[in-house]
Write a protein that holds these residues in place. Structure first.
Motif, mmCIF file in Angstrom:
data_model
loop_
_atom_site.group_PDB
_atom_site.id
_atom_site.type_symbol
_atom_site.label_atom_id
_atom_site.label_comp_id
_atom_site.label_asym_id
_atom_site.label_seq_id
_atom_site.Cartn_x
_atom_site.Cartn_y
_atom_site.Cartn_z
ATOM 1 N N UNK A 1 0.835 -1.206 0.000
ATOM 2 C CA UNK A 1 0.000 0.000 0.000
ATOM 3 C C UNK A 1 0.870 1.256 0.000
ATOM 4 N N UNK A 2 1.924 1.246 0.814
ATOM 5 C CA UNK A 2 2.847 2.384 0.824
ATOM 6 C C UNK A 2 3.570 2.519 -0.514
ATOM 7 N N UNK A 3 3.951 1.368 -1.106
ATOM 8 C CA UNK A 3 4.640 1.407 -2.393
ATOM 9 C C UNK A 3 3.739 1.965 -3.491
ATOM 10 N N UNK A 4 2.465 1.593 -3.484
ATOM 11 C CA UNK A 4 1.530 2.133 -4.475
ATOM 12 C C UNK A 4 1.324 3.633 -4.266
ATOM 13 N N UNK A 5 1.220 4.043 -2.998
ATOM 14 C CA UNK A 5 1.014 5.465 -2.708
ATOM 15 C C UNK A 5 2.189 6.302 -3.200
ATOM 16 N N UNK A 6 3.398 5.743 -3.150
ATOM 17 C CA UNK A 6 4.573 6.477 -3.623
ATOM 18 C C UNK A 6 4.858 6.219 -5.097
ATOM 19 N N UNK A 7 4.703 4.984 -5.551
ATOM 20 C CA UNK A 7 5.086 4.624 -6.909
ATOM 21 C C UNK A 7 4.163 5.179 -7.984
ATOM 22 N N UNK A 8 2.852 5.233 -7.707
ATOM 23 C CA UNK A 8 1.916 5.723 -8.726
ATOM 24 C C UNK A 8 2.182 7.182 -9.098
ATOM 25 N N UNK A 9 2.254 8.114 -8.133
ATOM 26 C CA UNK A 9 2.525 9.499 -8.545
ATOM 27 C C UNK A 9 3.926 9.689 -9.129
ATOM 28 N N UNK B 1 3.885 -4.684 -12.856
ATOM 29 C CA UNK B 1 4.782 -4.200 -11.819
ATOM 30 C C UNK B 1 4.511 -4.821 -10.471
ATOM 31 N N UNK B 2 3.226 -5.007 -10.138
ATOM 32 C CA UNK B 2 2.873 -5.602 -8.860
ATOM 33 C C UNK B 2 3.348 -7.054 -8.787
ATOM 34 N N UNK B 3 3.205 -7.809 -9.872
ATOM 35 C CA UNK B 3 3.646 -9.209 -9.858
ATOM 36 C C UNK B 3 5.148 -9.317 -9.626
ATOM 37 N N UNK B 4 5.928 -8.530 -10.352
ATOM 38 C CA UNK B 4 7.375 -8.582 -10.169
ATOM 39 C C UNK B 4 7.776 -8.028 -8.807
ATOM 40 N N UNK B 5 7.132 -6.956 -8.395
ATOM 41 C CA UNK B 5 7.467 -6.358 -7.100
ATOM 42 C C UNK B 5 7.133 -7.307 -5.963
ATOM 43 N N UNK B 6 6.018 -8.021 -6.077
ATOM 44 C CA UNK B 6 5.651 -8.959 -5.018
ATOM 45 C C UNK B 6 6.683 -10.065 -4.889
ATOM 46 N N UNK B 7 7.142 -10.591 -6.007
ATOM 47 C CA UNK B 7 8.133 -11.671 -5.961
ATOM 48 C C UNK B 7 9.402 -11.227 -5.256
ATOM 49 N N UNK B 8 9.840 -9.992 -5.513
ATOM 50 C CA UNK B 8 11.051 -9.495 -4.878
ATOM 51 C C UNK B 8 10.801 -9.077 -3.436
ATOM 52 N N UNK C 1 8.619 -1.420 5.933
ATOM 53 C CA UNK C 1 9.350 -0.389 5.187
ATOM 54 C C UNK C 1 10.215 -1.010 4.101
ATOM 55 N N UNK C 2 10.848 -2.118 4.416
ATOM 56 C CA UNK C 2 11.720 -2.776 3.447
ATOM 57 C C UNK C 2 10.917 -3.263 2.235
ATOM 58 N N UNK C 3 9.774 -3.890 2.469
ATOM 59 C CA UNK C 3 8.959 -4.362 1.345
ATOM 60 C C UNK C 3 8.472 -3.198 0.490
ATOM 61 N N UNK C 4 8.180 -2.053 1.117
ATOM 62 C CA UNK C 4 7.759 -0.883 0.351
ATOM 63 C C UNK C 4 8.901 -0.353 -0.508
ATOM 64 N N UNK C 5 10.110 -0.274 0.058
ATOM 65 C CA UNK C 5 11.254 0.232 -0.699
ATOM 66 C C UNK C 5 11.591 -0.675 -1.878
ATOM 67 N N UNK C 6 11.447 -1.976 -1.698
ATOM 68 C CA UNK C 6 11.742 -2.903 -2.786
ATOM 69 C C UNK C 6 10.700 -2.791 -3.898
ATOM 70 N N UNK C 7 9.441 -2.560 -3.553
ATOM 71 C CA UNK C 7 8.366 -2.554 -4.547
ATOM 72 C C UNK C 7 8.266 -1.246 -5.318
ATOM 73 N N UNK C 8 8.669 -0.137 -4.718
ATOM 74 C CA UNK C 8 8.489 1.171 -5.354
ATOM 75 C C UNK C 8 9.113 1.243 -6.743
ATOM 76 N N UNK C 9 10.372 0.825 -6.953
ATOM 77 C CA UNK C 9 10.945 0.966 -8.303
ATOM 78 C C UNK C 9 10.171 0.219 -9.385
ATOM 79 N N UNK C 10 9.727 -1.014 -9.085
ATOM 80 C CA UNK C 10 8.995 -1.793 -10.085
ATOM 81 C C UNK C 10 7.686 -1.104 -10.449
ATOM 82 N N UNK C 11 6.971 -0.606 -9.461
ATOM 83 C CA UNK C 11 5.682 0.033 -9.717
ATOM 84 C C UNK C 11 5.871 1.347 -10.462
ATOM 85 N N UNK C 12 6.813 2.183 -10.011
ATOM 86 C CA UNK C 12 7.007 3.490 -10.626
ATOM 87 C C UNK C 12 7.449 3.361 -12.084
#
Length: 284
Positions: free
Chosen positions: A101-109, A211-218, A156-167
């Motif tokens: 949820x945090x990754x989407x909030x940051x990655x989308x904008x 992006x979510x599929x790849x981000x989730x795996x990582x 926090x770690x899961x959010x930081x890992x997911x942000x690049x894939x989503x953005x």
């Protein structure tokens, strides 16, 4: 002798069967030429071969350092029937869900402004590149040092890992929008909110799913690694506790449960993506 204007008729298939070209059009071929049952059969044979190899290696070594598959399966059953598996997996999924949820909030904008502006693409490219290439072990150690033992570090770690894939995927989706549609929206003086809703959102949805599929795996793997170092519940914590008690069978059992959960969730996301975007295949 035939006349110059005579036409040649195609040969009729024997026994009233349709020509091969007509019969071939009625069949749907799968990628790579493999059909579903044969593919699953090959996967099953490969899995059985790995289990047999594991059992033979455990029998040859004959030591607690490598328990056999039946012993590990027994521990898996114990964890499932006792409820430990569901409790700890629920704790891990809650953490990674909040992190996403945090990754989407940051990655989308971030992805949206990157897709709309070359300056923003240049501005965010290096930070996203760094976030996406930091080793998982470094994330786990930083999470422990900064946040200590608890749930904050894995989140926090899961959010930081997911942000690049989503953005990055959102940025690609924004760039894929037809410029003619945007010019038409400006010509008809459409509101920015309507343009985002009816033009950009349909374009980036597919990219967000990827992006979510790849981000989730990582993120799932790094989150579990962070739990190993600094958590008081979750799958990673149970692996660490089994290691501290030198219970190799328990370690392998939790690892096996982790892999099964990863496969099921990834397949579930793939099925949702196929159902949501089935209309694209029909149009193709």
């Amino acid at each position: 002798m035939t006349s110059p204007t005579a036409t040649t008729q195609p040969p009729v298939a024997p026994s009233g069967r349709a020509p091969l070209s007509a019969r071939g059009r009625g069949r749907r071929s799968r990628p790579g030429g493999a059909r579903g049952p044969s593919r699953w059969l090959v996967s099953l044979v490969s899995l059985l071969g790995a289990l047999v190899t594991w059992a033979v290696a455990a029998w040859v070594i004959d030591d607690n350092i490598l328990p056999g598959p039946f012993e590990v399966f027994g521990r898996v059953a114990d964890f499932v029937f006792s409820g430990e598996a569901f409790t700890n997996f629920a704790a891990s999924i809650v953490k990674i869900g909040i992190g996403f949820a945090l990754a989407l909030a940051a990655g989308l904008p971030i992805g949206f402004v990157m897709g709309r502006s070359r300056f923003m693409t240049t501005y965010f490219s290096m930070p996203l590149f760094v976030l996406g290439n930091v080793p998982g072990l470094a994330y786990a150690v930083f999470g422990l040092v900064i946040f200590g033992v608890g749930s904050t570090g894995p989140i926090v770690v899961s959010a930081l890992v997911a942000v690049p894939f989503i953005a990055i995927n959102v940025a690609e989706g924004v760039r894929s929008v037809d410029g003619g549609l945007l010019r038409m929206c400006r010509a008809f003086e459409r509101r920015p909110a309507d343009v985002v809703r009816h033009v950009y959102l349909p374009a980036i949805t597919a990219f967000v799913f990827v992006g979510v599929r790849y981000a989730f795996a990582m993120a799932w793997k790094v989150e579990a690694l962070t739990e190993v170092f600094g958590a008081n519940n979750g799958v990673g914590f149970m692996i660490r506790r089994a290691y501290q008690e030198f219970k190799v069978a328990d370690m392998l059992a939790w690892t096996m449960l982790f892999i099964v959960a990863m496969v099921l969730i990834e397949r579930g996301l793939a099925r949702v993506e196929n159902r949501v975007f089935a209309w694209r295949k029909e149009l193709a």
